[in-house]
Design a protein around this motif. Structure first.
Motif, mmCIF file in Angstrom:
data_model
loop_
_atom_site.group_PDB
_atom_site.id
_atom_site.type_symbol
_atom_site.label_atom_id
_atom_site.label_comp_id
_atom_site.label_asym_id
_atom_site.label_seq_id
_atom_site.Cartn_x
_atom_site.Cartn_y
_atom_site.Cartn_z
ATOM 1 N N VAL A 141 -39.960 -16.138 27.437
ATOM 2 C CA VAL A 141 -39.616 -14.740 27.726
ATOM 3 C C VAL A 141 -40.070 -14.362 29.130
ATOM 4 C CG1 VAL A 141 -40.082 -12.337 27.106
ATOM 5 C CG2 VAL A 141 -39.641 -14.020 25.317
ATOM 6 N N PHE A 142 -41.293 -14.757 29.477
ATOM 7 C CA PHE A 142 -41.815 -14.428 30.807
ATOM 8 C C PHE A 142 -41.006 -15.128 31.899
ATOM 9 C CE2 PHE A 142 -44.606 -14.986 34.466
ATOM 10 C CZ PHE A 142 -45.048 -13.689 34.648
ATOM 11 N N ALA A 143 -40.605 -16.376 31.655
ATOM 12 C CA ALA A 143 -39.802 -17.120 32.628
ATOM 13 C C ALA A 143 -38.446 -16.454 32.832
ATOM 14 C CB ALA A 143 -39.612 -18.556 32.165
ATOM 15 N N VAL A 144 -37.867 -15.945 31.740
ATOM 16 C CA VAL A 144 -36.587 -15.231 31.844
ATOM 17 C C VAL A 144 -36.745 -13.998 32.725
ATOM 18 C CG1 VAL A 144 -34.907 -13.858 30.556
ATOM 19 C CG2 VAL A 144 -35.646 -16.071 29.660
ATOM 20 N N TYR A 145 -37.837 -13.252 32.500
ATOM 21 C CA TYR A 145 -38.126 -12.077 33.336
ATOM 22 C C TYR A 145 -38.236 -12.473 34.809
ATOM 23 C CZ TYR A 145 -41.665 -9.511 36.002
ATOM 24 O OH TYR A 145 -42.375 -8.920 37.008
ATOM 25 N N PHE A 146 -39.010 -13.513 35.083
ATOM 26 C CA PHE A 146 -39.236 -13.959 36.464
ATOM 27 C C PHE A 146 -37.917 -14.367 37.121
ATOM 28 C CE2 PHE A 146 -40.079 -17.186 39.663
ATOM 29 C CZ PHE A 146 -41.097 -16.617 40.402
ATOM 30 N N VAL A 147 -37.098 -15.128 36.407
ATOM 31 C CA VAL A 147 -35.824 -15.607 36.961
ATOM 32 C C VAL A 147 -34.874 -14.433 37.224
ATOM 33 C CG1 VAL A 147 -33.734 -16.920 36.425
ATOM 34 C CG2 VAL A 147 -35.979 -17.912 35.951
ATOM 35 N N ILE A 148 -34.819 -13.479 36.301
ATOM 36 C CA ILE A 148 -33.926 -12.325 36.471
ATOM 37 C C ILE A 148 -34.324 -11.514 37.696
ATOM 38 C CG2 ILE A 148 -33.260 -10.096 35.494
ATOM 39 C CD1 ILE A 148 -33.332 -11.383 32.739
ATOM 40 N N VAL A 149 -35.618 -11.224 37.823
ATOM 41 C CA VAL A 149 -36.086 -10.426 38.963
ATOM 42 C C VAL A 149 -35.857 -11.172 40.279
ATOM 43 C CG1 VAL A 149 -38.104 -9.393 40.079
ATOM 44 C CG2 VAL A 149 -37.774 -9.138 37.622
ATOM 45 N N ALA A 150 -36.234 -12.446 40.312
ATOM 46 C CA ALA A 150 -36.081 -13.241 41.539
ATOM 47 C C ALA A 150 -34.609 -13.396 41.922
ATOM 48 C CB ALA A 150 -36.728 -14.610 41.356
ATOM 49 N N ALA A 151 -33.750 -13.690 40.939
ATOM 50 C CA ALA A 151 -32.324 -13.886 41.217
ATOM 51 C C ALA A 151 -31.675 -12.586 41.691
ATOM 52 C CB ALA A 151 -31.615 -14.403 39.963
ATOM 53 N N TYR A 152 -32.027 -11.479 41.033
ATOM 54 C CA TYR A 152 -31.438 -10.199 41.431
ATOM 55 C C TYR A 152 -31.930 -9.783 42.815
ATOM 56 C CZ TYR A 152 -29.697 -5.414 41.031
ATOM 57 O OH TYR A 152 -29.032 -4.236 41.238
ATOM 58 N N GLY A 153 -33.199 -10.022 43.087
ATOM 59 C CA GLY A 153 -33.732 -9.720 44.409
ATOM 60 C C GLY A 153 -33.025 -10.526 45.490
ATOM 61 N N LEU A 154 -32.779 -11.818 45.230
ATOM 62 C CA LEU A 154 -32.070 -12.674 46.191
ATOM 63 C C LEU A 154 -30.635 -12.203 46.380
ATOM 64 C CD1 LEU A 154 -32.284 -15.230 47.936
ATOM 65 C CD2 LEU A 154 -31.500 -16.552 45.957
ATOM 66 N N TYR A 155 -30.021 -11.764 45.268
ATOM 67 C CA TYR A 155 -28.648 -11.260 45.348
ATOM 68 C C TYR A 155 -28.570 -10.005 46.223
ATOM 69 C CZ TYR A 155 -24.566 -8.577 43.839
ATOM 70 O OH TYR A 155 -23.426 -7.811 43.819
ATOM 71 N N ILE A 156 -29.486 -9.081 45.997
ATOM 72 C CA ILE A 156 -29.515 -7.845 46.789
ATOM 73 C C ILE A 156 -29.779 -8.164 48.257
ATOM 74 C CG2 ILE A 156 -30.785 -5.694 47.216
ATOM 75 C CD1 ILE A 156 -28.947 -5.523 44.821
ATOM 76 N N TYR A 157 -30.703 -9.081 48.510
ATOM 77 C CA TYR A 157 -31.046 -9.445 49.887
ATOM 78 C C TYR A 157 -29.830 -10.027 50.619
ATOM 79 C CZ TYR A 157 -33.286 -11.821 53.798
ATOM 80 O OH TYR A 157 -33.628 -12.244 55.063
#
Length: 558
Positions: free
Chosen positions: A13-29
């Motif tokens: 669950v924590f890994a899913v959270y980390f991946v979602i935040v990191a991926a979305y941040g990279l997408y926005i960037y």
């Protein structure tokens, strides 16, 4: 009690959270980097944050370990009264949206030192820029990092130092993307924060109900109100042992207003979210944040009260102990460790999200003040936009490294983390708020008056703090201005101290300003138009709903 190590499901669950935040941040960037890459775009995300992103970012930056751990601990210790910080903040946000934000936007303010330079002079601005940098790095950044790592360590079983490094690294990755990445990833952070927080509250209420042989969260809440009725009063009486922290009606008419108005209206860390938007969008975001603030006590205070009820009836007797005595700040981690696998990972992600988002916001504000108010104005006045952005990124890394170095030496006394931070920030809040409020709305306020408020306010705060060690203040108890502390000495509650110091600063500023204006000092006011304080119908309706809910809440829990 269950082992405090996370289960495999929790890690997933924590890994899913980390991946979602990191991926979305990279997408926005990647999506935004082709647009403007100037300093204002990097630091303020000028014109690109929506109202819901601003509102979510405000809450994500505000809610951190001191709320989850510290405020929950205060809930254990003193009950629902501590929720006044959150509920009064909702009303404060409405006031800030109506009266403060229009002044900043009308005068094109990007940083708080810039406001002071524009309103007073460069000396006041530079002094406060250095002061804010020291305060943000040495007190705020380190306290968030320390309390956050302590909470994560106690839940996961990981080494405290490792948790500190990991949280700092995660925050740096998000912060280097600029305010756009912070703002939009904060939306996801708030989603995890609220979802995980509500899950913990649900568990806490269910634990109470099953402990007494019933079932259901409403039964649990009902049992809490009957088993710990003294914990469900918003206004404490002088004979309450926690009165010194929340002195009765002062939470409605005294120092609590200074705490909230200074924090939400005169704080780079907070106002930065709205400074890059137009007025309607900024107000919409702030109103959204105000509604979310009404929800926060359910997430951070009720679990603490539930832990108190259970502890009083024999549960968690060893888990709540630290160095042989009860530590209220252990209440939230104790509850989290009882969550089932998977759900514990979700709540763990919520806590981590709160800490990381708060760290990222603070680091961005530190970088903004250093780059725009010190580096650009003193160290390299001809710096290019590209150079300013690069300097800001370096400032983020340096600030976080300093935080990691200082954090292990941070001392939190037995007041609890939340109350500790509130009281010691209160040494400077009255003077700063006096300087801002008169700077906004009184054109005759001078720079020397502003310096008096800052330095004199801090000095008087220290004097009133140490005064009880020099003289007996029991005679003030008759008028409600002093109360016995834990050692039996009569002390002025810190919220009352803030009120006294604020009045002192206002009177001093008025006298100095009138005297200087009499001698030919030209007033240096801001551009203010009464029309800019008008609001849309939607904002007015939303504000009235918030006010109505607050009146109802205080009426029920008076």
């Amino acid at each position: 009690m269950k082992n405090n190590l996370l289960d495999t499901k929790d890690y997933i669950v924590f890994a899913v959270y980390f991946v979602i935040v990191a991926a979305y941040g990279l997408y926005i960037y990647n999506k935004k980097k082709s647009a403007s890459t100037g300093s204002k775009d990097y630091f303020l995300a000028e014109g690109s944050l929506t109202w819901w992103a601003i509102g979510a970012s405000l809450i994500a930056s505000n809610i951190s370990a001191e709320q989850f751990i510290g405020m929950s601990g205060s809930g254990f210790k003193m009950g629902l009264a501590i929720a006044t910080y959150e509920w009064m903040a909702a009303l404060t946000l409405v006031i800030v949206a109506v009266f403060f934000i229009p002044v900043y936007l009308k005068n094109k303010i990007a940083t708080m030192p810039q406001f002071l330079h524009q309103r007073y002079n460069g000396t006041v601005a530079m002094i406060m820029a250095v002061f804010w940098l020291l305060l943000y790095v040495v007190v705020n950044l380190t306290s968030i990092l320390y309390l956050g790592a302590l909470a994560v360590s106690s839940i996961s079983g990981f080494d405290l130092t490792f948790c500190m490094y990991a949280i700092a690294a995660f925050a740096i990755v998000i912060t280097l993307g600029g305010m756009k990445v912070i703002g939009y990833t904060d939306v996801i952070q708030v989603f995890f924060l609220i979802l995980g927080g509500l899950a913990t509250t649900y568990l806490a209420l269910n634990l109470v109900s099953t402990h007494y042989g019933t079932s259901g969260i409403f039964e649990g809440y009902s049992l809490m109100t009957s088993k710990a009725s003294e914990h469900f009063h918003m206004i404490l009486k002088p004979d309450n042992e926690n009165y010194i922290d929340l002195p009765g009606l002062s939470v409605l008419v005294g120092g609590m207003w200074i705490v909230n108005l200074n924090y939400w209206g005169c704080n780079q860390y907070i106002t930065q979210r709205a400074l890059g938007a137009d007025l309607k969008t900024a107000r919409g975001g702030i109103l959204f944040a105000a509604f979310l603030k009404l929800l926060m006590p359910i997430i951070v205070v009720l679990p603490g009260i539930a832990a108190y009820v259970l502890y009083k009836d024999g549960a968690f007797q060893s888990e709540m102990l630290q160095d042989g005595s009860v530590n209220p700040d252990r209440a939230y981690p104790v509850l989290l460790n009882l969550l089932p696998a998977g759900l514990k990972g979700l709540s763990f992600a919520a806590l981590t999200a709160a800490v990381v988002a708060s760290l990222a916001g603070k680091a961005n504000s530190i970088a903004t003040i250093f780059t725009l108010d010190i580096y650009k104005k003193v160290l390299k006045t001809d710096a290019s936009e590209k150079n300013l952005v690069f300097t800001g990124k370096i400032a983020v890394v340096v600030a976080m490294v300093l935080g990691v170095i200082i954090a292990p030496y941070l001392g939190i006394d037995k007041k609890g983390g939340f109350q500790y931070i509130q009281e010691y920030t209160g040494f400077v809040s009255p003077g700063i708020f006096a300087m801002f409020i008169l700077g906004f709305f009184w054109k005759r306020a001078t720079s020397n008056a502003a310096l008096f408020a800052t330095i004199g306010g801090f000095g008087l705060s220290l004097l009133l703090k140490v005064l009880p060690t020099w003289t007996d203040l029991s005679w003030l108890s008759g008028v409600g201005f002093s109360v016995k502390n834990a050692t039996g000495i009569y002390e002025i509650p810190f919220l009352d101290r803030m009120g006294i110091v604020f009045v002192f600063c206002i009177i001093g500023m008025v006298i100095i300003s009138l005297f200087e204006n009499k001698n030919g000092v030209n007033p240096k006011g801001l551009e203010i138009d009464s029309k800019m304080f008008k609001t849309t119908t939607g904002f007015a309706v939303g504000s009235l709903i918030i006010i109505g809910l607050l009146v109802a809440l205080y009426s029920i829990y008076w």
